[in-house]
Design an enzyme around this catalytic site. Structure first.
Site, PDB file in Angstrom:
ATOM      1  N   ASN A   1      31.832  -6.699  -8.708  1.00 52.12           N
ATOM      2  CA  ASN A   1      30.519  -6.895  -8.026  1.00 52.12           C
ATOM      3  C   ASN A   1      29.160  -6.651  -8.866  1.00 52.12           C
ATOM      4  O   ASN A   1      29.146  -5.782  -9.315  1.00 52.12           O
ATOM      5  CB  ASN A   1      30.901  -6.096  -6.822  1.00 52.12           C
ATOM      6  CG  ASN A   1      31.961  -6.622  -5.795  1.00 52.12           C
ATOM      7  OD1 ASN A   1      32.072  -8.274  -6.109  1.00 52.12           O
ATOM      8  ND2 ASN A   1      31.907  -5.906  -4.807  1.00 52.12           N
TER       9      ASN A   1
ATOM     10  N   GLU B   1      22.044  -7.676  -7.459  1.00 49.93           N
ATOM     11  CA  GLU B   1      22.021  -8.089  -6.015  1.00 49.93           C
ATOM     12  C   GLU B   1      21.044  -6.931  -5.085  1.00 49.93           C
ATOM     13  O   GLU B   1      20.219  -7.175  -4.434  1.00 49.93           O
ATOM     14  CB  GLU B   1      23.142  -7.364  -4.779  1.00 49.93           C
ATOM     15  CG  GLU B   1      24.370  -8.530  -5.717  1.00 49.93           C
ATOM     16  CD  GLU B   1      25.647  -8.393  -4.579  1.00 49.93           C
ATOM     17  OE1 GLU B   1      26.191  -9.419  -3.958  1.00 49.93           O
ATOM     18  OE2 GLU B   1      26.371  -7.652  -4.808  1.00 49.93           O
TER      19      GLU B   1
ATOM     20  N   SER C   1      36.666  -2.889  -5.630  1.00 48.92           N
ATOM     21  CA  SER C   1      35.830  -3.141  -4.395  1.00 48.92           C
ATOM     22  C   SER C   1      36.826  -1.930  -3.537  1.00 48.92           C
ATOM     23  O   SER C   1      37.945  -2.113  -4.960  1.00 48.92           O
ATOM     24  CB  SER C   1      36.326  -4.456  -3.500  1.00 48.92           C
ATOM     25  OG  SER C   1      37.251  -4.580  -2.614  1.00 48.92           O
TER      26      SER C   1
ATOM     27  N   LYS D   1      38.525  -7.658  -7.543  1.00 50.12           N
ATOM     28  CA  LYS D   1      36.446  -7.768  -7.174  1.00 50.12           C
ATOM     29  C   LYS D   1      35.402  -7.163  -8.631  1.00 50.12           C
ATOM     30  O   LYS D   1      36.633  -6.112  -9.073  1.00 50.12           O
ATOM     31  CB  LYS D   1      35.973  -7.612  -6.304  1.00 50.12           C
ATOM     32  CG  LYS D   1      36.272  -8.119  -4.890  1.00 50.12           C
ATOM     33  CD  LYS D   1      36.313  -9.611  -5.312  1.00 50.12           C
ATOM     34  CE  LYS D   1      34.386  -9.819  -5.170  1.00 50.12           C
ATOM     35  NZ  LYS D   1      34.270  -9.458  -3.526  1.00 50.12           N
TER      36      LYS D   1
ATOM     37  N   HIS E   1      16.067 -27.536  -8.023  1.00 51.94           N
ATOM     38  CA  HIS E   1      17.300 -27.854  -6.914  1.00 51.94           C
ATOM     39  C   HIS E   1      18.865 -26.923  -6.406  1.00 51.94           C
ATOM     40  O   HIS E   1      19.346 -27.793  -5.925  1.00 51.94           O
ATOM     41  CB  HIS E   1      17.438 -29.026  -5.666  1.00 51.94           C
ATOM     42  CG  HIS E   1      16.265 -29.808  -5.757  1.00 51.94           C
ATOM     43  ND1 HIS E   1      15.018 -30.405  -4.298  1.00 51.94           N
ATOM     44  CD2 HIS E   1      15.661 -30.856  -6.706  1.00 51.94           C
ATOM     45  CE1 HIS E   1      14.056 -30.968  -5.280  1.00 51.94           C
ATOM     46  NE2 HIS E   1      13.986 -31.032  -6.228  1.00 51.94           N
TER      47      HIS E   1
ATOM     48  N   ASN F   1     -11.962  14.991  -0.259  1.00 53.94           N
ATOM     49  CA  ASN F   1     -11.853  13.910   0.104  1.00 53.94           C
ATOM     50  C   ASN F   1     -11.916  12.762  -1.233  1.00 53.94           C
ATOM     51  O   ASN F   1     -11.747  11.520  -1.433  1.00 53.94           O
ATOM     52  CB  ASN F   1     -12.914  12.962   1.049  1.00 53.94           C
ATOM     53  CG  ASN F   1     -12.743  13.331   2.027  1.00 53.94           C
ATOM     54  OD1 ASN F   1     -12.100  13.978   2.820  1.00 53.94           O
ATOM     55  ND2 ASN F   1     -13.812  13.140   3.097  1.00 53.94           N
TER      56      ASN F   1
ATOM     57  N   GLN G   1      -4.419   9.257   4.460  1.00 53.31           N
ATOM     58  CA  GLN G   1      -3.290  10.157   3.802  1.00 53.31           C
ATOM     59  C   GLN G   1      -1.894   9.374   4.072  1.00 53.31           C
ATOM     60  O   GLN G   1      -0.982   9.349   2.644  1.00 53.31           O
ATOM     61  CB  GLN G   1      -2.563  10.732   4.802  1.00 53.31           C
ATOM     62  CG  GLN G   1      -2.090  11.612   4.470  1.00 53.31           C
ATOM     63  CD  GLN G   1      -2.430  13.522   5.269  1.00 53.31           C
ATOM     64  OE1 GLN G   1      -3.165  14.430   5.037  1.00 53.31           O
ATOM     65  NE2 GLN G   1      -1.319  14.059   6.091  1.00 53.31           N
TER      66      GLN G   1
ATOM     67  N   SER H   1       1.460  16.460   4.691  1.00 53.51           N
ATOM     68  CA  SER H   1       1.256  15.909   3.983  1.00 53.51           C
ATOM     69  C   SER H   1       2.569  16.596   2.376  1.00 53.51           C
ATOM     70  O   SER H   1       2.444  15.629   1.302  1.00 53.51           O
ATOM     71  CB  SER H   1      -0.113  14.395   2.515  1.00 53.51           C
ATOM     72  OG  SER H   1      -0.549  15.504   2.817  1.00 53.51           O
TER      73      SER H   1
HETATM   74  N1  ARG Z   1      -3.867  14.476   2.293  1.00 57.55           N
HETATM   75  C1  ARG Z   1      -5.213  14.470   2.547  1.00 57.55           C
HETATM   76  C2  ARG Z   1      -4.971  12.602   2.334  1.00 57.55           C
HETATM   77  O1  ARG Z   1      -4.361  12.798   1.729  1.00 57.55           O
HETATM   78  C3  ARG Z   1      -6.504  15.012   1.999  1.00 57.55           C
HETATM   79  C4  ARG Z   1      -7.928  14.334   2.567  1.00 57.55           C
HETATM   80  C5  ARG Z   1      -8.260  14.957   3.359  1.00 57.55           C
HETATM   81  N2  ARG Z   1      -8.997  15.587   3.525  1.00 57.55           N
HETATM   82  C6  ARG Z   1      -9.839  15.665   4.851  1.00 57.55           C
HETATM   83  N3  ARG Z   1     -10.348  15.216   5.423  1.00 57.55           N
HETATM   84  N4  ARG Z   1      -9.010  16.438   5.909  1.00 57.55           N
HETATM   85  O2  ARG Z   1      -6.184  12.338   1.852  1.00 57.55           O
END
Ligand code: ARG
Length: 472
Positions: free
Chosen positions: A297, A302, A289, A295, A168, A122, A334, A35
């Site tokens: 825009n 948008e 455009s 134009k 409306h 965690n 994650q 990640s």
């Molecule tokens: N990269 C993990 C997340 O974003 C961190 C926690 C990972 N914990 C684990 N027990 N593998 O959740």
């Protein structure tokens, strides 16, 4: 072809968790698991969390003063390396937590290996996201305040600028442009209070919950909570690592806010068309455009109209990840980060662009007034007049007015252009006094009930809004 089962540069077990692993993860495992490409955005929060944790561990006698000093110096260096873009992130180290810890070990050796006492990734990641979102909410709040300020400035300048109010999208009653903009000031006010609300609930510390059950080490979760600016530690360690409702709440608030912005964006699109010409946007917030030279825009508007598509998507995406997920932590979680980051970035750019457009737009008062010439916007005023001047029941007044409107349509004229004699054919008790109530400025000034469109009332509400939203 690369062999996808063994990563080219990683064929031994992870130095972080690989004690019971003989071989390394496959390249595919690394690909799905890592990640770091996006959670590196949490580096400041991660380092702040480690700093607080180390400080507490030292106070608890788990780290020595020398350990703490080395950790603090090392973390400061890592923070600078990342901020300066010279830090080498490793996919094999999965995430920001392990990247920081591994670099710390490179820099200071043993004390780094003691830092993970009484914590887990965690509780680390839960802490990091809370800290990140807390700052994000503060940034969004500042942006919303700036947008309210821009709206208030335009509302003040146009407290007397008349335009049709629509229901409306059909002409309903005359209003002022300032009044219309003030509706959005109130919406943004509620958006701010929703964000402030979830900030309050979010501001509790998961740190020290460890993996899910707390720890046997003599830690002080109150101390780390205080050091990180949290109001208190979370009461239940399992909840601390499992909860993501704070992020869901925040994205729901973002989705509502983006939806509000999209309504204003759509009005800006409409108002700037050549059918309305109520406002014009400068070169700064429009595009041309490639084929049609005439134009201009309203692309920014948008895009703001479109952004709820992805912000609502982000919200639904996290809710779907969490639905049915057993306690405590699952790697599923994650998947919380990308939607959270995307929702924040999308909303932030919408708020900035909207504020720019509101500051930048020029208002065509003549076109707004001219639009009141059709659609009989004073019809309700005529009915109200029949009630007050002739003591007619409102339902009868509505019917008589309907007949007068239809007569004006036959004459192809507005109500105030219809000769009195023609009106008297329908209601003989009418006299010249009726003409005054049909004037647009009179219609607007008369609606002076609390929160109504009368210029004086709008000015009073502007003053109240400045006090409520911009001061303090
Ligand atoms: N990269 C993990 C997340 O974003 C961190 C926690 C990972 N914990 C684990 N027990 N593998 O959740």
């Amino acid at each position: 072809m690369t062999d996808k089962t063994t990563p080219p540069s990683q064929n031994s077990a992870s130095s972080i968790w690989g004690g019971r692993f003989a071989g390394g993860p496959s390249q595919l495992m690394l690909d799905i698991n890592a990640s770091i490409s996006y959670d590196k955005a949490l580096f400041r929060q991660d380092i702040a969390g480690s700093r607080a944790h180390a400080t507490m561990l030292q106070a608890a006698g788990i780290l020595t003063a020398d350990d703490l000093a080395a950790i603090t110096t090392g973390l400061a260096q890592i923070e600078t390396e990342i901020a300066d873009g010279i830090f080498t992130f490793s996919e094999a180290l999965e995430d920001i937590h392990m990247n920081v810890e591994a670099r710390l070990a490179e820099l200071i050796g043993d004390p780094a290996r003691r830092l993970h006492t009484a914590r887990s990734r965690n509780d680390q990641v839960a802490t990091d996201i809370r800290l990140w979102l807390r700052d994000a909410i503060d940034g969004l709040d500042d942006q919303l305040r700036a947008l309210q300020s821009a709206l208030l400035t335009q509302a003040d300048a146009h407290a007397e600028t008349v335009m049709p109010g629509y229901t409306h999208l059909q002409t309903a009653q005359p209003i002022t442009f300032g009044f219309h903009l003030m509706a959005y000031v109130q919406m943004m006010g509620r958006d701010r209070s929703r964000l402030a609300d979830c900030r309050k609930r979010m501001n509790e510390s998961p740190l020290g919950a460890a993996a899910l059950a707390g720890t046997s080490h003599p830690i002080d979760r109150h101390q780390t909570a205080t050091l990180l600016g949290f109001d208190r530690p979370m009461e239940n360690a399992m909840d601390a690592v499992s909860a993501r409702d704070f992020a869901v709440e925040c994205m729901a608030a973002a989705a509502i806010c983006a939806t509000h912005l999209s309504r204003l964006a759509e009005e800006i699109v409409l108002w700037s068309t050549d059918r309305f010409t109520f406002i014009s946007l400068s070169d700064a917030f429009t595009t041309g455009s490639s084929i049609m030279p005439q134009k201009r825009n309203p692309d920014a508007a948008e895009l703001i109209r479109a952004k709820p598509g992805r912000i609502i998507g982000d919200l639904v995406s996290l809710l779907t990840v969490l639905k049915g997920l057993p306690l405590a932590y699952g790697k599923d979680m994650q998947e919380d980060k990308e939607p959270v980051f995307d929702a924040e970035a999308s909303l932030a750019v919408c708020l900035a662009a909207m504020t720019g457009m509101i500051d930048d737009m020029s208002v065509n008062q003549q076109a707004m007034r001219a639009a009141l010439a059709s659609g009989h916007p004073a019809a309700t005023d005529l009915a109200d007049y029949l009630v007050s001047a002739l003591k007619m029941p409102f339902r009868d007044a509505h019917h008589i007015t309907g007949r007068i409107v239809s007569l004006a349509d036959t004459h192809h004229c507005a109500l105030d252009e219809l000769p009195l004699s023609a009106m008297q054919e329908i209601e003989p008790r009418l006299d010249e006094a009726v003409q005054t109530v049909l004037s647009i400025d009179h219609c607007v000034a008369a609606r002076n009930s609390f929160g109504g469109t009368a210029p004086d009332e709008v000015r009073a509400r502007i003053a109240a809004a400045r006090k409520a939203f911009l001061e303090g």
